[in-house]
Design a protein around this motif. Sequence first.
Motif, PDB file in Angstrom:
ATOM      1  N   CYS A 166      28.124  42.430  36.109  1.00 28.92           N
ATOM      2  CA  CYS A 166      28.974  41.266  35.845  1.00 28.92           C
ATOM      3  C   CYS A 166      28.867  40.217  36.955  1.00 28.92           C
ATOM      4  CB  CYS A 166      30.420  41.715  35.693  1.00 28.92           C
ATOM      5  SG  CYS A 166      31.569  40.347  35.467  1.00 28.92           S
ATOM      6  N   GLU A 167      28.613  38.966  36.526  1.00 28.96           N
ATOM      7  CA  GLU A 167      28.506  37.885  37.515  1.00 28.96           C
ATOM      8  C   GLU A 167      29.761  37.026  37.556  1.00 28.96           C
ATOM      9  OE1 GLU A 167      24.570  35.930  37.556  1.00 28.96           O
ATOM     10  OE2 GLU A 167      23.922  37.646  36.374  1.00 28.96           O
ATOM     11  N   LYS A 168      30.774  37.496  36.872  1.00 29.15           N
ATOM     12  CA  LYS A 168      32.115  36.882  36.887  1.00 29.15           C
ATOM     13  C   LYS A 168      32.133  35.421  36.440  1.00 29.15           C
ATOM     14  CE  LYS A 168      33.235  40.195  40.456  1.00 29.15           C
ATOM     15  NZ  LYS A 168      31.964  40.933  40.222  1.00 29.15           N
ATOM     16  N   CYS A 169      31.340  35.116  35.426  1.00 33.07           N
ATOM     17  CA  CYS A 169      31.291  33.736  34.935  1.00 33.07           C
ATOM     18  C   CYS A 169      32.467  33.430  34.004  1.00 33.07           C
ATOM     19  CB  CYS A 169      29.969  33.469  34.217  1.00 33.07           C
ATOM     20  SG  CYS A 169      29.825  34.307  32.622  1.00 33.07           S
ATOM     21  N   LYS A 170      33.144  34.475  33.538  1.00 35.31           N
ATOM     22  CA  LYS A 170      34.342  34.363  32.692  1.00 35.31           C
ATOM     23  C   LYS A 170      34.074  33.803  31.287  1.00 35.31           C
ATOM     24  CE  LYS A 170      37.386  33.810  36.649  1.00 35.31           C
ATOM     25  NZ  LYS A 170      38.359  32.959  37.312  1.00 35.31           N
ATOM     26  N   LYS A 171      32.818  33.801  30.869  1.00 36.16           N
ATOM     27  CA  LYS A 171      32.519  33.301  29.534  1.00 36.16           C
ATOM     28  C   LYS A 171      33.186  34.193  28.478  1.00 36.16           C
ATOM     29  CE  LYS A 171      28.779  31.433  26.759  1.00 36.16           C
ATOM     30  NZ  LYS A 171      27.353  31.274  26.525  1.00 36.16           N
ATOM     31  N   CYS A 172      33.116  35.498  28.688  1.00 35.79           N
ATOM     32  CA  CYS A 172      33.697  36.452  27.724  1.00 35.79           C
ATOM     33  C   CYS A 172      35.185  36.195  27.549  1.00 35.79           C
ATOM     34  CB  CYS A 172      33.448  37.879  28.195  1.00 35.79           C
ATOM     35  SG  CYS A 172      34.036  38.219  29.850  1.00 35.79           S
ATOM     36  N   LEU A 173      35.823  35.907  28.676  1.00 39.74           N
ATOM     37  CA  LEU A 173      37.272  35.661  28.681  1.00 39.74           C
ATOM     38  C   LEU A 173      37.627  34.467  27.781  1.00 39.74           C
ATOM     39  CD1 LEU A 173      39.130  35.955  31.999  1.00 39.74           C
ATOM     40  CD2 LEU A 173      39.719  34.076  30.518  1.00 39.74           C
ATOM     41  N   ASN A 174      36.799  33.433  27.851  1.00 37.11           N
ATOM     42  CA  ASN A 174      37.045  32.240  27.043  1.00 37.11           C
ATOM     43  C   ASN A 174      36.702  32.434  25.574  1.00 37.11           C
ATOM     44  OD1 ASN A 174      37.968  30.603  29.164  1.00 37.11           O
ATOM     45  ND2 ASN A 174      35.858  30.239  29.827  1.00 37.11           N
ATOM     46  N   TYR A 175      35.681  33.249  25.320  1.00 36.46           N
ATOM     47  CA  TYR A 175      35.223  33.427  23.940  1.00 36.46           C
ATOM     48  C   TYR A 175      35.998  34.504  23.178  1.00 36.46           C
ATOM     49  CZ  TYR A 175      31.254  30.224  24.071  1.00 36.46           C
ATOM     50  OH  TYR A 175      30.465  29.098  24.121  1.00 36.46           O
ATOM     51  N   CYS A 176      36.699  35.376  23.889  1.00 35.88           N
ATOM     52  CA  CYS A 176      37.414  36.466  23.209  1.00 35.88           C
ATOM     53  C   CYS A 176      38.426  35.899  22.211  1.00 35.88           C
ATOM     54  CB  CYS A 176      38.148  37.358  24.204  1.00 35.88           C
ATOM     55  SG  CYS A 176      39.113  38.632  23.351  1.00 35.88           S
ATOM     56  N   PRO A 177      38.263  36.211  20.918  1.00 35.60           N
ATOM     57  CA  PRO A 177      39.150  35.613  19.916  1.00 35.60           C
ATOM     58  C   PRO A 177      40.571  36.171  19.931  1.00 35.60           C
ATOM     59  CG  PRO A 177      37.328  36.821  18.870  1.00 35.60           C
ATOM     60  CD  PRO A 177      37.244  37.081  20.335  1.00 35.60           C
ATOM     61  N   VAL A 178      40.768  37.316  20.564  1.00 37.53           N
ATOM     62  CA  VAL A 178      42.114  37.910  20.543  1.00 37.53           C
ATOM     63  C   VAL A 178      42.754  37.966  21.937  1.00 37.53           C
ATOM     64  CG1 VAL A 178      41.735  39.226  18.424  1.00 37.53           C
ATOM     65  CG2 VAL A 178      41.136  40.266  20.612  1.00 37.53           C
ATOM     66  N   GLU A 179      42.176  37.242  22.860  1.00 35.35           N
ATOM     67  CA  GLU A 179      42.690  37.164  24.233  1.00 35.35           C
ATOM     68  C   GLU A 179      42.882  38.540  24.865  1.00 35.35           C
ATOM     69  OE1 GLU A 179      46.029  34.398  24.437  1.00 35.35           O
ATOM     70  OE2 GLU A 179      45.039  33.148  22.938  1.00 35.35           O
ATOM     71  N   ALA A 180      41.875  39.392  24.678  1.00 27.04           N
ATOM     72  CA  ALA A 180      41.974  40.761  25.184  1.00 27.04           C
ATOM     73  C   ALA A 180      41.347  40.917  26.561  1.00 27.04           C
ATOM     74  CB  ALA A 180      41.285  41.715  24.204  1.00 27.04           C
ATOM     75  N   ILE A 181      40.636  39.873  27.024  1.00 19.69           N
ATOM     76  CA  ILE A 181      39.964  39.987  28.321  1.00 19.69           C
ATOM     77  C   ILE A 181      40.723  39.193  29.378  1.00 19.69           C
ATOM     78  CG2 ILE A 181      37.739  39.729  29.517  1.00 19.69           C
ATOM     79  CD1 ILE A 181      36.349  39.945  26.842  1.00 19.69           C
ATOM     80  N   LYS A 182      40.954  39.853  30.505  1.00 23.75           N
ATOM     81  CA  LYS A 182      41.748  39.208  31.567  1.00 23.75           C
ATOM     82  C   LYS A 182      40.970  39.205  32.885  1.00 23.75           C
ATOM     83  CE  LYS A 182      45.966  38.712  29.509  1.00 23.75           C
ATOM     84  NZ  LYS A 182      45.412  38.527  28.192  1.00 23.75           N
ATOM     85  N   TRP A 183      41.367  38.285  33.730  1.00 20.89           N
ATOM     86  CA  TRP A 183      40.812  38.199  35.085  1.00 20.89           C
ATOM     87  C   TRP A 183      41.849  38.734  36.054  1.00 20.89           C
ATOM     88  CZ3 TRP A 183      36.606  37.712  37.903  1.00 20.89           C
ATOM     89  CH2 TRP A 183      36.721  37.332  39.248  1.00 20.89           C
ATOM     90  N   VAL A 184      41.465  39.745  36.854  1.00 23.36           N
ATOM     91  CA  VAL A 184      42.384  40.213  37.901  1.00 23.36           C
ATOM     92  C   VAL A 184      41.704  40.110  39.263  1.00 23.36           C
ATOM     93  CG1 VAL A 184      44.019  41.734  36.715  1.00 23.36           C
ATOM     94  CG2 VAL A 184      41.746  42.570  37.227  1.00 23.36           C
ATOM     95  N   GLU A 185      42.467  39.608  40.201  1.00 26.52           N
ATOM     96  CA  GLU A 185      41.909  39.415  41.561  1.00 26.52           C
ATOM     97  C   GLU A 185      41.646  40.757  42.231  1.00 26.52           C
ATOM     98  OE1 GLU A 185      40.959  36.650  43.011  1.00 26.52           O
ATOM     99  OE2 GLU A 185      41.721  35.285  41.463  1.00 26.52           O
TER     100      GLU A 185
END
Lengths: 393, 55
Positions: free
Chosen positions: B36-55
């Motif tokens: 993972c390169e932490k680009c957060k594309k998956c987070l934006n594309y997830c249709p059900v908001e199931a992906i989160k970013w945690v520090e």
Amino acid sequence: MRVAVVGAGLGGLLAAANLLERGYKVDVFEKLPFNGGRFTNFHYKGYEISTGALHMIPHGSKGPLAKMLRKVGAKVEIVDSKPNGTALYRGEEIKVSKKTFPLKSRLKFALYCLKNVFREVKLSELEKNLDEFSAKFLRAFLGWSLSLTPSQLSLSDVYPIYEATYTLGGPGIPIGGCKAVVDALLEVMESYDCRVKREKVRAIRMESYGLSLHFRNTSERFDAVVSDAGPVETYRLAGLNVPKLEESRGIKYSIALKEPLIDHTGVMFTLDTRRICGVNQVTNADPNLGERHFLMAHQPMITSNVKFEIAEGLKDLKEILKGYEYEVLVIQSFSDGWPVNRARAGRDCSNETPVKGLYMVGDGAKGEDIEVDGIAIGIERVVKEIEKEVEKR
Amino acid sequence: MIVVTEKCVGCATCMLVCPSRAIKVEGKAEVIQEKCEKCKKCLNYCPVEAIKWVE
């Protein structure tokens, strides 16, 4: 007349194109960074993998969606499947036509239809009385097209679909896959200078002048709102009691094949399987959908254990593809917020809502047909309602 | 760090859009953290908001 469309899925885009064509001012809002919802594709490992739907239109170039696309000037080429379908039964592929089914079973079906038109009798009652081939075909057909089993359906749920298939014919494959339909609609919208706005709608409210859409920091006024967000989300946004909907769930496999399994553009229903109901080699209609032969397989979710369901489906694929070299590219499961259908066959919500001027389109508010063809029928209704409203003013 | 929550339905949209092929989906999505390169594309594309970013 200013109309807002919430959601840029197929329903939203199709509604927008229709309304623009009739001269309304339209704004489309989408929270996701891509258009088309469950009816588009992404390029992955050399294949066009769809986000939801199979690369198919239930009634091909003669169905309600194709008709509507032509009307709004969206250029999509649809290759009608030929034959409509075959069946893999006891290791042999059989062409399916009316005559494939024993006369006794056909008569049983006719009798069942006559007896139960106005009654809620499950299709499993019919299944019990059919010969083995017909019973298995019924199960595979319902699983493929509706992601449901005979015991979940009654005649009244499926009769309109049966009738539509009878009069309009079988499926077709759009050249370029699902995304080609979405792109053609976006092009139509662009010709009216309408582009999708990447904004998440937070609430829909009734006002004295019409309706307002609320965003993170701002709000905008509209005369009417067409929601493609699905009934549950639409009602939530409007502050209404959320309706209880029974969705349909399924699993789709995208498979790369070295040698072709099927030599035609139709569906091959698989009858002797645990879960998989059918396969379709979409590269037979459009070679550009994949580097090699691209097979799509679909199954309904019988239990709620996704891992178990996938394991069963993979066992089926191993048997169907025995002797073939293949790679399962993607396994996608569809439920909850991203289901096969927001409302299962025959249970779609009305296009109208308790809020005046707020309409619903898309999956969950389909007309009397399946999948995207049902979506087109629903939209036709909404456009008519909006026209009526305008005439009254 | 990108994490997949219980809301994931397994639609694999994240896997299709991930530029570093760092997502595996078998029923539910799983992030291969080393890739993972932490680009957060998956987070934006997830249709059900199931992906989160945690520090």
